[in-house]
Design a protein around this motif. Structure first.
Motif, PDB file in Angstrom:
ATOM      1  N   LEU A   1       2.748  -0.542 -13.152  1.00 38.28           N
ATOM      2  CA  LEU A   1       2.290  -1.762 -12.461  1.00 38.28           C
ATOM      3  C   LEU A   1       1.112  -1.444 -11.541  1.00 38.28           C
ATOM      4  N   HIS A   2       1.095  -0.264 -10.976  1.00 39.92           N
ATOM      5  CA  HIS A   2       0.064   0.114  -9.998  1.00 39.92           C
ATOM      6  C   HIS A   2      -0.894   1.168 -10.524  1.00 39.92           C
ATOM      7  N   LEU A   3      -0.859   1.385 -11.838  1.00 37.59           N
ATOM      8  CA  LEU A   3      -1.728   2.360 -12.518  1.00 37.59           C
ATOM      9  C   LEU A   3      -3.186   1.914 -12.436  1.00 37.59           C
ATOM     10  N   PRO A   4      -4.184   2.785 -12.274  1.00 36.90           N
ATOM     11  CA  PRO A   4      -4.034   4.191 -11.883  1.00 36.90           C
ATOM     12  C   PRO A   4      -3.965   4.342 -10.359  1.00 36.90           C
ATOM     13  N   TYR A   5      -3.301   5.397  -9.897  1.00 35.26           N
ATOM     14  CA  TYR A   5      -3.219   5.658  -8.462  1.00 35.26           C
ATOM     15  C   TYR A   5      -4.543   6.167  -7.884  1.00 35.26           C
ATOM     16  N   GLY A   6      -5.332   6.861  -8.712  1.00 40.84           N
ATOM     17  CA  GLY A   6      -6.541   7.543  -8.248  1.00 40.84           C
ATOM     18  C   GLY A   6      -7.422   6.732  -7.298  1.00 40.84           C
ATOM     19  N   PRO A   7      -7.840   5.530  -7.683  1.00 37.99           N
ATOM     20  CA  PRO A   7      -8.769   4.795  -6.821  1.00 37.99           C
ATOM     21  C   PRO A   7      -8.112   4.105  -5.626  1.00 37.99           C
ATOM     22  N   ARG A   8      -6.769   4.151  -5.472  1.00 39.81           N
ATOM     23  CA  ARG A   8      -6.098   3.398  -4.409  1.00 39.81           C
ATOM     24  C   ARG A   8      -6.179   4.100  -3.055  1.00 39.81           C
ATOM     25  N   LEU A   9      -5.940   3.309  -2.013  1.00 33.10           N
ATOM     26  CA  LEU A   9      -5.857   3.872  -0.666  1.00 33.10           C
ATOM     27  C   LEU A   9      -4.660   4.809  -0.575  1.00 33.10           C
ATOM     28  N   LEU A  10      -4.809   5.892   0.191  1.00 32.80           N
ATOM     29  CA  LEU A  10      -3.697   6.829   0.417  1.00 32.80           C
ATOM     30  C   LEU A  10      -2.448   6.100   0.907  1.00 32.80           C
ATOM     31  N   SER A  11      -2.632   5.146   1.819  1.00 34.48           N
ATOM     32  CA  SER A  11      -1.486   4.449   2.420  1.00 34.48           C
ATOM     33  C   SER A  11      -0.708   3.664   1.360  1.00 34.48           C
ATOM     34  N   GLU A  12      -1.418   3.084   0.400  1.00 40.86           N
ATOM     35  CA  GLU A  12      -0.745   2.371  -0.695  1.00 40.86           C
ATOM     36  C   GLU A  12       0.081   3.339  -1.537  1.00 40.86           C
ATOM     37  N   VAL A  13      -0.558   4.450  -1.931  1.00 40.72           N
ATOM     38  CA  VAL A  13       0.141   5.423  -2.786  1.00 40.72           C
ATOM     39  C   VAL A  13       1.400   5.916  -2.091  1.00 40.72           C
ATOM     40  N   ARG A  14       1.286   6.185  -0.781  1.00 39.59           N
ATOM     41  CA  ARG A  14       2.460   6.657  -0.028  1.00 39.59           C
ATOM     42  C   ARG A  14       3.591   5.641  -0.067  1.00 39.59           C
TER      43      ARG A  14
END
Lengths: 277, 277
Positions: A40-53
């Motif tokens: 659903l949230h693929l890819p993580y690469g371009p996301r903000l660190l806070s979102e990935v956490r």
């Protein structure tokens, strides 16, 4: 009290982490796993660190509460860079990341002290592998290269052939010129390409697959803590219950066919379980 | 016998090398230049080395025979990686490349021995800057990042603003985390972005513009060899005769407007001269 017969939880943003699942099966054949691909949230690469956490915390909470996992593997380079230290502090169970076991191994086996790292643009630009390599040893020369097309080739089920070789030359010729003797595959998609990568780099270059190093680390840590599964009589069985994704529409049939062959998981199928609703 | 009043020839695959032309004007204001942008074969990055070498030889032959140049500048990182050593052997006149002057400067000014390099994917993956930096000094830590979108932003005339800052953070946050104190702009397009790059990296980080280092090197080499122009009374005049391209249809009006302002060349225009027919 941790249940020693509980499964090991693996999380990734998609299917890349299946190469890690394969090594867990190889090195810990008695253990059960539960895999969660956050498509659903693929890819993580371009996301903000806070979102990935936040995604990682959600998944680990789900693993612990619903699946009674005894350990967690962040089978994703971006999740490791963004969240490993934080979740290791937050949770009691052992949590493993992609990077440090691989860089320890690379430092051990290099002879000429020239190490190459390849990954997605996001992982390379995060400097996570480079930093981990150089943390203890300033005599190393580290050369990195971003190989973005490799991910798309793998997701399209293209693991070999002329197109893959052409991209491999484009990305790797600079690393061949500087004569690295170790190459770290800093993206969980890349082990699918090992035959081509080894051919292009030459047999004298040792490829380090972080999934293998991670699986060894999981085994030795669980052994030390006496957390390996007691009942050793049953071989791991694959079922859709173990392979969950947050959005099943984003798993390509083409990948599933090629990937399940490569992984040696002929009955691989995913079940949708959106824990984010 | 070299004509000391001949121009200095600059070549690039397009308009990136104009940032080098600007520094040549700044550091050698009495000299004349002739600029050749090989837009017919743009971009050089993905091409075979052998192709790039052939283009470079064609252009230098044209410079020497038709333009009576006294020196040549490869105002292009790809051309430098591919052809500098070869053309320095082939021709008698001084020929300068983008890389070594910049890496010498970076080594001189770093205090913490952590140096960042940014460039296109092709330049970063060629390892040319990393190799040059580490050739003499194994105590350096070199961190590199590919920044492909920067070229497209510059070519679209976008040098500042939120979009540029967002990309700068995406590409550079990893280099900020590892605390590089010097950042080499390993692409001739990037000096257009210096205000944003300096803001994002912070004032404590020194940016190295290879065009500046190259212009200093050209000046000191021509001085040493007593090849500077004798007649010092005339300021450099810009005319379309000096700015040639192999395919004028590939110069965007938008770039020409923003670029000519940035470069301080208000009358900048290109003339088409296809030497490859």
């Amino acid at each position: 009290m941790v249940n020693h017969n509980g499964p090991i939880g693996l999380l990734d943003s998609g299917v890349g982490g299946l190469t890690v699942a394969r090594e867990i099966f190889n090195y810990l054949p008695e253990e059960e796993i539960v895999y969660y691909g956050d498509t659903l949230h693929l890819p993580y690469g371009p996301r903000l660190l806070s979102e990935v956490r936040e995604f990682v915390i959600n998944i680990i909470d789900y693993f612990i509460i619903e699946k009674k996992v005894k350990a967690v593997v962040l089978a994703c380079n971006t999740a490791t860079s963004a969240a490993l230290k934080m979740v290791q502090k937050r949770y009691q169970i052992p949590i493993f990341g992609m990077i440090d076991a691989a860089t320890r191994r690379a430092r051990q086996i290099t002879k000429n002290k020239k190490i190459g790292v390849i990954g997605t643009e996001g992982t390379i630009n995060s400097q996570a592998y480079q930093r981990s390599l150089m943390a203890d040893d300033h005599s190393l020369e580290v050369f990195s290269a971003a190989c973005p097309e490799f991910v798309e080739l793998v997701e399209a089920g293209k693991f070999t052939g002329q197109e893959v070789e052409n991209y491999a030359h484009k990305y790797l010729d600079g690393l061949i010129d500087v004569e690295v003797d170790v190459l770290i595959l800093g993206c969980t998609h890349f082990p699918y390409l090992i035959p081509v990568l080894q051919k292009v780099m030459g047999e004298q270059v040792q490829l380090v697959n972080p999934a293998v190093e991670m699986a060894r680390e999981v085994r030795s840590t669980l052994e030390e803590r006496k957390m390996l599964k007691k009942a050793k009589n049953q071989q791991n069985k694959i079922s859709g219950q173990q392979f969950l994704v947050s959005d099943i529409s984003r798993i390509s049939q083409q990948f599933l066919e090629e990937g399940s062959k490569f992984l040696g998981l002929p009955n691989l199928e995913f079940k949708e379980k959106n824990i984010f609703v």
